[in-house]
Design a protein around this motif. Sequence first.
Motif, mmCIF file in Angstrom:
data_model
loop_
_atom_site.group_PDB
_atom_site.id
_atom_site.type_symbol
_atom_site.label_atom_id
_atom_site.label_comp_id
_atom_site.label_asym_id
_atom_site.label_seq_id
_atom_site.Cartn_x
_atom_site.Cartn_y
_atom_site.Cartn_z
ATOM 1 N N UNK B 1 0.844 -1.191 0.000
ATOM 2 C CA UNK B 1 0.000 0.000 0.000
ATOM 3 C C UNK B 1 0.886 1.250 0.000
ATOM 4 N N UNK B 2 0.461 2.248 -0.722
ATOM 5 C CA UNK B 2 1.214 3.496 -0.738
ATOM 6 C C UNK B 2 1.187 4.146 0.634
ATOM 7 N N UNK B 3 2.201 4.941 0.915
ATOM 8 C CA UNK B 3 2.276 5.507 2.257
ATOM 9 C C UNK B 3 1.126 6.455 2.531
ATOM 10 N N UNK B 4 0.725 7.234 1.520
ATOM 11 C CA UNK B 4 -0.389 8.150 1.739
ATOM 12 C C UNK B 4 -1.674 7.382 2.000
ATOM 13 N N UNK B 5 -1.802 6.235 1.331
ATOM 14 C CA UNK B 5 -2.960 5.391 1.577
ATOM 15 C C UNK B 5 -2.991 4.904 3.010
ATOM 16 N N UNK B 6 -1.796 4.565 3.531
ATOM 17 C CA UNK B 6 -1.724 4.104 4.921
ATOM 18 C C UNK B 6 -2.162 5.221 5.858
ATOM 19 N N UNK B 7 -1.696 6.427 5.558
ATOM 20 C CA UNK B 7 -2.033 7.554 6.422
ATOM 21 C C UNK B 7 -3.535 7.821 6.388
ATOM 22 N N UNK B 8 -4.111 7.732 5.187
ATOM 23 C CA UNK B 8 -5.564 7.925 5.088
ATOM 24 C C UNK B 8 -6.303 6.885 5.910
ATOM 25 N N UNK B 9 -5.803 5.677 5.813
ATOM 26 C CA UNK B 9 -6.406 4.587 6.562
ATOM 27 C C UNK B 9 -6.373 4.885 8.069
ATOM 28 N N UNK B 10 -5.195 5.363 8.515
ATOM 29 C CA UNK B 10 -5.038 5.664 9.946
ATOM 30 C C UNK B 10 -5.973 6.789 10.348
ATOM 31 N N UNK B 11 -6.034 7.807 9.504
ATOM 32 C CA UNK B 11 -6.833 8.960 9.885
ATOM 33 C C UNK B 11 -8.322 8.648 9.845
ATOM 34 N N UNK B 12 -8.720 7.738 8.974
ATOM 35 C CA UNK B 12 -10.135 7.366 8.975
ATOM 36 C C UNK B 12 -10.472 6.557 10.222
ATOM 37 N N UNK B 13 -9.485 5.842 10.740
ATOM 38 C CA UNK B 13 -9.760 5.039 11.931
ATOM 39 C C UNK B 13 -9.622 5.839 13.220
ATOM 40 N N UNK B 14 -8.686 6.797 13.235
ATOM 41 C CA UNK B 14 -8.406 7.496 14.494
ATOM 42 C C UNK B 14 -8.796 8.969 14.470
ATOM 43 N N UNK B 15 -9.212 9.468 13.336
ATOM 44 C CA UNK B 15 -9.576 10.877 13.269
ATOM 45 C C UNK B 15 -8.442 11.713 12.711
ATOM 46 N N UNK B 16 -8.787 12.871 12.230
ATOM 47 C CA UNK B 16 -7.809 13.719 11.556
ATOM 48 C C UNK B 16 -6.761 14.264 12.507
ATOM 49 N N UNK B 17 -7.092 14.314 13.798
ATOM 50 C CA UNK B 17 -6.170 14.945 14.744
ATOM 51 C C UNK B 17 -5.035 14.022 15.150
ATOM 52 N N UNK B 18 -4.965 12.857 14.545
ATOM 53 C CA UNK B 18 -3.949 11.890 14.966
ATOM 54 C C UNK B 18 -2.537 12.435 14.775
ATOM 55 N N UNK B 19 -2.298 13.101 13.669
ATOM 56 C CA UNK B 19 -0.947 13.596 13.447
ATOM 57 C C UNK B 19 -0.812 14.249 12.100
ATOM 58 N N UNK B 56 -4.205 -4.848 11.992
ATOM 59 C CA UNK B 56 -5.104 -4.608 10.864
ATOM 60 C C UNK B 56 -4.614 -5.424 9.667
ATOM 61 N N UNK B 57 -5.464 -6.297 9.113
ATOM 62 C CA UNK B 57 -4.970 -7.196 8.056
ATOM 63 C C UNK B 57 -4.440 -6.474 6.824
ATOM 64 N N UNK B 58 -4.983 -5.308 6.507
ATOM 65 C CA UNK B 58 -4.517 -4.626 5.303
ATOM 66 C C UNK B 58 -3.183 -3.921 5.521
ATOM 67 N N UNK B 59 -2.804 -3.694 6.780
ATOM 68 C CA UNK B 59 -1.537 -3.010 7.059
ATOM 69 C C UNK B 59 -0.452 -4.009 7.454
ATOM 70 N N UNK B 60 -0.729 -4.807 8.486
ATOM 71 C CA UNK B 60 0.163 -5.905 8.907
ATOM 72 C C UNK B 60 1.603 -5.476 9.088
ATOM 73 N N UNK B 61 1.818 -4.434 9.883
ATOM 74 C CA UNK B 61 3.196 -4.034 10.181
ATOM 75 C C UNK B 61 3.736 -4.966 11.258
ATOM 76 N N UNK B 62 4.288 -6.084 10.836
ATOM 77 C CA UNK B 62 4.684 -7.094 11.805
ATOM 78 C C UNK B 62 6.107 -6.924 12.292
ATOM 79 N N UNK B 63 6.842 -5.964 11.736
ATOM 80 C CA UNK B 63 8.244 -5.882 12.116
ATOM 81 C C UNK B 63 8.614 -4.444 12.452
ATOM 82 N N UNK B 64 9.235 -4.277 13.596
ATOM 83 C CA UNK B 64 9.766 -2.965 13.965
ATOM 84 C C UNK B 64 11.228 -2.960 13.556
ATOM 85 N N UNK B 65 11.547 -2.149 12.548
ATOM 86 C CA UNK B 65 12.928 -2.165 12.065
ATOM 87 C C UNK B 65 13.861 -1.524 13.077
ATOM 88 N N UNK B 66 13.455 -0.356 13.542
ATOM 89 C CA UNK B 66 14.371 0.404 14.384
ATOM 90 C C UNK B 66 13.571 1.359 15.237
#
Lengths: 210, 167, 173, 403
Positions: B1-19, B56-66
């Motif tokens: 998923x594109x990064x902007x798409x991820x951000x949109x996804x986050x903001x739709x779930x948590x609201x625009x004030x997230x960051x 979230x199945x569409x995001x699945x950030x399973x690894x923390x790089x750093x």
Amino acid sequence: MGYFSDITRGLSTAVKGLTVVIRHLGRRKVTRQYPEPKNEYILPERARNRLYVNMDDCIGCDKCARACPVDCIEIETVKSIPEEDLGVTTRFAKKKSLWVTKFDIDMAKCCYCSLCVWPCPTECIVMTEVFEFSEPKRENLIYHYATMDAAEAELHRQNRANYEAQANVQRAKQAADRAANAPAGPPSSTPPSSPPPSAASPWANKGPKH
Amino acid sequence: MEQLGIIERLQSAFGETLGVWHASNSESAYARRMGSFFQVSDPARLLELAFFLRDEPALAFDSLLLLSSVDHGDGSLSVVYHLESTVYRHQIVLKITRPMAQARVPSVTSVWSHANWQEREAWDMMGIRFEGHPDHRRILLEEDYPGHPLRKYFKEPDFYHGMKVPN
Amino acid sequence: MGFLDHMELPVLPTDKTGEGNVIVTSLDTLFNWSRLSSLWQMSFGLACCAIEMMSTAAAHYDMMRFGVIPRPSPRQSDVIIISGTVTLKMASRVKMLYEQMADPKYVISMGNCSNCGGPYWEYGYHVLRGVDRVIPVDVYIPGCPPRPEALLEGLMKLQEKVRAQGKDIEFTE
Amino acid sequence: MPEILERNIHSHSLLHASAPVHLPDRVEPKRLHTEEMVLNIGPQHPSTHGVLRLEVVLDGEVVVDVIPHIGYLHRCFEKHAENLTYPQVLPYVDRMDYIAAMSGEHGYVTAVERLLYIEVPEKVEYIRVLFAELQRIASHLIAIGTFGMDSGAFTPFLYCFRDRETILEMFEKTCGARFLYNYMWVGGLSHDLHPDVLPMCRDFLKKSRATHQEINDLLTFNHIFVERTAGIGVLDREVAINGGASGPMLRSCGVKWDIRKDDPYSIYDRFEWEVAIGSSDRGEPGDSFNRHWVRMQEWEQSLNIIEQILEQFPRQDATDVQSAIPKRLKPPEGEIYSRTETPRGELGYYIVSNGDVKPWRVKVRSPAFSNLSLLPLLSRGYLVADLIVILGSIDIVLGEVDR
């Protein structure tokens, strides 16, 4: 795995490994008998070991000391006066204008990265092949390359100080003369003072904006 | 998923004030991908956000790089999270900035166990507290070492256990 | 005959000028000779130089030619090679290891980090600037890291030092 | 699982996630109550690969918990990086992962080049990849040799170091240094390739394939070695990803993840090779044997890459290797996380620049640090002797763990 098949497999793989070792018996030895035939292994021509400074060529430009990540090079210079002739560097016929009164390299700090070698304009600081220079005393690892002793250095420093004092006196006299010759005119432009301290760069003390 | 798409996804779930999304304006695609970051405004929601990103199945950030920390030199510290999904192969960078006096963020060790030592290191080097960390100790320096050395105005001690430190 | 040629037999003093006891001096020589021929090294690696020390112990340089055998315990070893950066956290352990060694004991400081902090002397807030702030050092080997040959040369210098100890000869160079 | 063991593991649990406990079959269930004991291993111990201290909680011979104490080699790399200019950081990068200095340099110069957006000449890229792959072999040789020593085999150590010397000789011919090179500069290289190196490389290829076979005969397929390592220290795939494992440690679990393939840098996309992963031929995926086996396979794959480099190498190209080096390195304001694959795994540099000649912040994601943090998970429930094998199979470099 069964008990006996375990043993058989262990033995057979051990024998396989042993044949490898036995095959090595007939091979050429790789050990270098270091101290005895010293030339058995010749260091490559680009070998980077102890630093050497050819003081005949050094112009005291301080570029190596600034490139050094470790700050193990200490250079002190004194400006020459016009009457003195310091000679030219052998390699590029560059005229020298600085007395190098101190050129110390602390070989116990050096990290042998050769970053000092590249910026040198006269190629006078080089890394040599010498690597056998262990010492029982640590002070001996500081190498003094400057060719002049303390007395001579002091003499040059004095010369320069005298010269500057004289120059100052002369400059003051000239200014006074000029003031005397043109008293009626508008005040002559003041000598250019140092530029106003530039506004501190926004990043001088701050990290990037977040 | 594109990064902007991820951000949109986050903001739709948590609201625009997230960051706020800070896009890198570099020429290279790599720097745009790995140099842009999402500035999270409220640290209290970080843990919630981290669980969402991982589960979230569409995001699945399973690894923390750093997990890194930055001292901005103006009295604020940042914690930076580089996340990656080994399933979808996309990355995102989260950043939280806190004033030095309140350098506290919730620990994400329960989300990614890789954060355990990384957070201990951030505490050791930068002095950031991680609330809810299971083993909140120094990791590289001794417990009695004075100060947090990677802060910009750190001064090394003159003596440590009777040994003279500076040259 | 290879073996006998390489053995450095003690040379008995020939001049009997009356100064010094002949028997004790020869005993000293014998002791020194036996000490320098079996400098058991404590296998103790700290940092980058430890890998060069391993190379020296491996086939190409073969440190055992000099009677240097790596021992894993300080109690069984004569020489400790400080091979790498000594940090503040490690310094007390290095001192403890040195104190656990049996006399006579020798210290070789291998590499610039243990000589004086090396590249880390300026900003290294956690680096001890020189192992000689904690334990006495016999030979400093410069290099970052020193070549294996340089380590062998330092070892030979230590052997010379051992050979000269207890005698009136001043150990120079 | 015996009751007492379960209780101990619970009380000592370091990680938040519930730790899976693997009890090998051969450990008899305990019926007798014994006192638990705390054993200290290191920082001076022949098998800790440097100055690592392990606080081991033992119940009889069974490891209940391991608490690694690191920082005995903390040399303040990140502080140095903030105080030096971009080219001056390079010698310190070498000293971080000192077994694979070329790979570390490759990672750092790639990061700065991505930050500055510098294009490097093709020839430089070829030489860099060639040396990075040679360094990978050299590093794996040390890992294999010392792993053999940890599990009781001394001869492979000597053979591995002998071959490593050949590689070091090539490096020394080219840049003059044996071990810590400062060879790859931002935008170029310090020296051009020495004319002897390519023939030496071809020679090395032939010899190294033979040595690979020898080490396999001597060590990998030795029944004693397999018995000693197979099924020991098993790492779950999910735990590995969640815990930040990378490199051979992650690939041994069966995850096909290699930055050279998945996020290609330099010119790795021009070569054909396989990502080595662990299998269940001997042992099970994720155990100590497979970590070793992945390294052995990577050795072979690196040789394949080197062979292709030798075929494709632009011999006629007379480009000056220093031509693309910027006179003044001053990246624009910004930040970047750049990663490369070193022999130990994903080496990442997070560089924050404020437009100055010195980086504002350099943070290193060191693979050995992340891999070592999984040691408690790996070794709970095994015997003390297995702990040493597990530690050897992780292949840590303390310089990189502590930085």
